[in-house]
Design a protein around this motif. Sequence first.
Motif, short mmCIF file in Angstrom:
data_model
loop_
_atom_site.label_atom_id
_atom_site.label_comp_id
_atom_site.label_asym_id
_atom_site.label_seq_id
_atom_site.Cartn_x
_atom_site.Cartn_y
_atom_site.Cartn_z
N PHE A 47 0.83 -1.20 0.00
CA PHE A 47 0.00 0.00 0.00
C PHE A 47 0.86 1.25 0.00
N GLY A 48 1.88 1.29 0.87
CA GLY A 48 2.75 2.47 0.92
C GLY A 48 3.43 2.73 -0.40
N ALA A 49 3.97 1.67 -1.03
CA ALA A 49 4.66 1.85 -2.31
C ALA A 49 3.68 2.24 -3.42
N ALA A 50 2.50 1.58 -3.44
CA ALA A 50 1.52 1.89 -4.49
C ALA A 50 1.01 3.32 -4.36
N LEU A 51 0.78 3.77 -3.12
CA LEU A 51 0.30 5.14 -2.93
C LEU A 51 1.35 6.13 -3.42
N PHE A 52 2.62 5.83 -3.17
CA PHE A 52 3.68 6.71 -3.67
C PHE A 52 3.66 6.78 -5.20
N VAL A 53 3.59 5.63 -5.85
CA VAL A 53 3.63 5.61 -7.31
C VAL A 53 2.44 6.36 -7.89
N LEU A 54 1.25 6.10 -7.38
CA LEU A 54 0.05 6.73 -7.92
C LEU A 54 0.04 8.23 -7.64
N THR A 55 0.50 8.63 -6.46
CA THR A 55 0.55 10.05 -6.14
C THR A 55 1.55 10.78 -7.04
N SER A 56 2.71 10.18 -7.23
CA SER A 56 3.71 10.79 -8.12
C SER A 56 3.18 10.88 -9.54
N LEU A 57 2.56 9.82 -10.01
CA LEU A 57 1.99 9.82 -11.36
C LEU A 57 0.94 10.90 -11.50
N ALA A 58 0.09 11.04 -10.50
CA ALA A 58 -0.97 12.05 -10.55
C ALA A 58 -0.40 13.46 -10.56
N LEU A 59 0.59 13.72 -9.72
CA LEU A 59 1.19 15.05 -9.69
C LEU A 59 1.87 15.38 -11.00
N GLY A 60 2.53 14.38 -11.59
CA GLY A 60 3.15 14.61 -12.89
C GLY A 60 2.13 14.89 -13.98
N MET A 61 1.03 14.16 -13.98
CA MET A 61 -0.01 14.39 -14.98
C MET A 61 -0.63 15.78 -14.82
N LEU A 62 -0.80 16.20 -13.57
CA LEU A 62 -1.34 17.55 -13.34
C LEU A 62 -0.37 18.61 -13.86
N LEU A 63 0.93 18.41 -13.65
CA LEU A 63 1.91 19.36 -14.17
C LEU A 63 1.88 19.37 -15.70
N PHE A 64 1.75 18.22 -16.31
CA PHE A 64 1.67 18.16 -17.77
C PHE A 64 0.48 18.96 -18.28
N ARG A 65 -0.63 18.88 -17.56
CA ARG A 65 -1.81 19.63 -17.99
C ARG A 65 -1.56 21.13 -17.88
N VAL A 66 -0.93 21.56 -16.78
CA VAL A 66 -0.66 22.99 -16.60
C VAL A 66 0.29 23.50 -17.69
N LEU A 67 1.28 22.68 -18.05
CA LEU A 67 2.28 23.10 -19.03
C LEU A 67 1.87 22.79 -20.46
N ALA A 68 0.68 22.21 -20.63
CA ALA A 68 0.17 21.85 -21.97
C ALA A 68 1.15 20.94 -22.70
N ILE A 69 1.65 19.95 -21.99
CA ILE A 69 2.59 19.01 -22.57
C ILE A 69 1.84 17.81 -23.15
N ARG A 70 2.19 17.43 -24.36
CA ARG A 70 1.58 16.28 -25.03
C ARG A 70 2.67 15.27 -25.34
N LEU A 71 2.44 14.03 -24.95
CA LEU A 71 3.42 12.97 -25.16
C LEU A 71 2.72 11.75 -25.73
N HIS A 72 3.51 10.78 -26.14
CA HIS A 72 2.97 9.53 -26.65
C HIS A 72 2.46 8.65 -25.51
N ARG A 73 1.77 7.59 -25.88
CA ARG A 73 0.99 6.81 -24.92
C ARG A 73 1.83 6.24 -23.78
N LEU A 74 2.94 5.60 -24.08
CA LEU A 74 3.72 4.96 -23.03
C LEU A 74 4.66 5.93 -22.33
N GLU A 75 5.23 6.87 -23.06
CA GLU A 75 6.20 7.77 -22.44
C GLU A 75 5.55 8.76 -21.49
N GLU A 76 4.27 9.06 -21.69
CA GLU A 76 3.60 10.03 -20.82
C GLU A 76 3.56 9.58 -19.36
#
Length: 779
Positions: A47-76
């Motif tokens: 649980f601790g490791a999964a929460l870290f991964v999902l939280t990091s992924l979510a924060l990165g996706m939010l930053l991508f949205r703010v910066l209007a960054i577009r990437l390919h399916r796997l690299e995003e």
Amino acid sequence: MVGNLRPIGNRPVAELSRIFNEPIANRPQDTILPHTNLMLAVPQILFGAALFVLTSLALGMLLFRVLAIRLHRLEEPLLAFVTGSGILGAILFVLCTVRMVRAIWFLALGVIAIAAALWFREHRHRDTLPSLPKTWSITFAILIAAFSVWYFVNALAPEMSPDGMAYHLWLPAEYARAHGFVRIPTSIFANFPQGMELLFLFAFVFGKHSSAALVHFSFLAALPWLILCYGRRFGFPRAAAVAAVLTFASPIVGVDGASAYVDVGLATIGFALFYVLQIWNADRQPGFLVLAGVLAGFACAVKYTGVMALLYALIFVASRTGLLAFPHKDITRQARRPVLLLLASLVFIVPWLAKNWIWAENPVSPFANRLFPNPYVHVSFEDDYRTLMRHQQVRNWHEIPMQLSVKGAAVGGIVGPFFLLAPIALLAARRREGRQILLAGAVFLLPYFSSIGARFLIPALPFVSLAIALAIANASSLLFILMVAAGLACWPPVVNLYCEGPAWGRPSRMPLRQALRLESEESWLSRKSPPYAIAKLVEQMVPESESVFAFGTPARSYLTRKVTVRYESAPGEVLGDILWSPLFGNQPALALDFHFPPTELRKVRLVLTAAAAESMWSVSELRAYSSGRELARSPEWRLNARPNPWDVQLAFDNSPVTRWRSWEPARPGMFLEIDFGGVRQLDLLRLEREDGQNAMKYRVDGMDARGQWTTLSSESTPLSLPITVNLRREATREISRRGLHYFLVDENDPGAADYQRYAPAWRLALVGESHGSRLYRID
């Protein structure tokens, strides 16, 4: 002992006692860390490791949205995870600063970040990258999956890596108990950047040690896919697949990434930065520069050598914007992009520098102590540390290639036999991408020449692997054979057949039962980890209110008792010097009397005028006389020294086992000084020191009532000093006066045999012993 002097910058014994014994955190009575409920242990860890991964992924996706960054399916998701981890680390720094380190707050942070990412997620088709041929894809997937399972099981098993137990998880454990940052003046490790340790902390509060190790494993798991995605995007997927396997299967990469270390994390961040800059160079979207700044700053926050990531990013962007060209057409516009990257990175760098400036009086502690003198780290430690890391156990530089590739005993592990092909990597320069890869690899390789252990090569390995693969990219069959051969040769049980390195890093089988907690952490660690057994001894035998002095670093992440280690701080080195004084002739054996006509003086100064190269100046005692009588030391006196004014009182304490030391190579101009607080008549200054400093020359300067300095004497009369006290007992008495009543000695530590043989003379009581280490109590 005279304890009421007022030395300039000196720490009196009472303050030292507080430093050594002040609780770092609220410590529970029981041993804190191994899980006691075996049925819940694995779910908590995951649980601790999964929460870290999902939280990091979510924060990165939010930053991508703010910066209007577009990437390919796997690299995003891959780049979002790495970038989001840096953002999470910055948030955790704030939470540690305001003492909000609690599981409930971390859970709330994770839930909010994940919910926000899902809410703002744009459901749109994302382009896929060019794929590998089917045979290549299947082979690549099998190799990566096989190594991933092996690494995952080892990361899930009880954490027993040397540095992970000693300090990478010790700091998260302390912060978890204290609910935030705590000042630890007795350890250099508290001053290193801790960007990865804060990510460990996020998982640690839920699943403790193994959960933190899985945090590092998540960076390891992302690395080969990032390498593959890079190659697929830029047109050489087969070479990238080979490079990914070469890197991922490297024994040192696997063992480091499956443990609570930081090197693989730094490598993943560095490669992600390289990847992002290559994308920016292709389409020049400004959002990617901010992203690169985040990653560069994150790399610096993980480790000081991460500054290479920032250096590479600035050089790359400056060269691509024409800033390095001359003459400049529009320097303001050309500098705008590098400045944007730098500003984004400083958000992650400055907090760590500020923390060290406030608590350690040195923004880059434990280094640059000559530029930022402080009472916590000696210059000599820094010099010795650099020498040790530069040479380790290697006798000749020509041994390094074989040690790194197949032997490993002298460098702490191996990178793998196929890295002997590294010279052909230069052939990659035939391609533009190859030149970019070689440049990045060269920059990330630079720190290795100051630390030649195998794991310090890890940040450069992805680039070396890519360059090797690109060099033979036109030979598809040879590439395929290399990929399969690397996987087979680096399979952990196979590595054991030829590697001479340490057992840590060469597991003979997967610890599946231990990972699933079918055997308890307590049982497994007690059987397999001597450092854990020693830590358990300390935890059981030392009262909660007491602290321990040790000559070597124990498994502190499994301890709740405070341990001061000799080499980790200036106060610790002074303690070790006291305990070694009766053993190595450091006690005062010679007095040098400097006679001069009776003179009215406000200050007197003993100045060093000559010294042997690389020697250290030390003074056991400095005494002032008038008409044959020693001047009584008074609270009005103020003492000073250059360098190391913080320990100057050790030369005025009447103790035969303490001494003031320069703690750096002696040089003319160093001095000890007494300010009498008024005018006193003097005619003699006596220096008491140990033997072996015959090359030292001195003079005595004095300041009269008008503030004028004059030289009083440069000639001395030697006088032998007899030993009239039990030096062993005096040493332990001095340690006790500083509030330490227990110390831990390994059988290989200097003086270990003497402590055991003459324990009554030292007034030591053996409390317990384990795996060659003895725990003593000072009676």
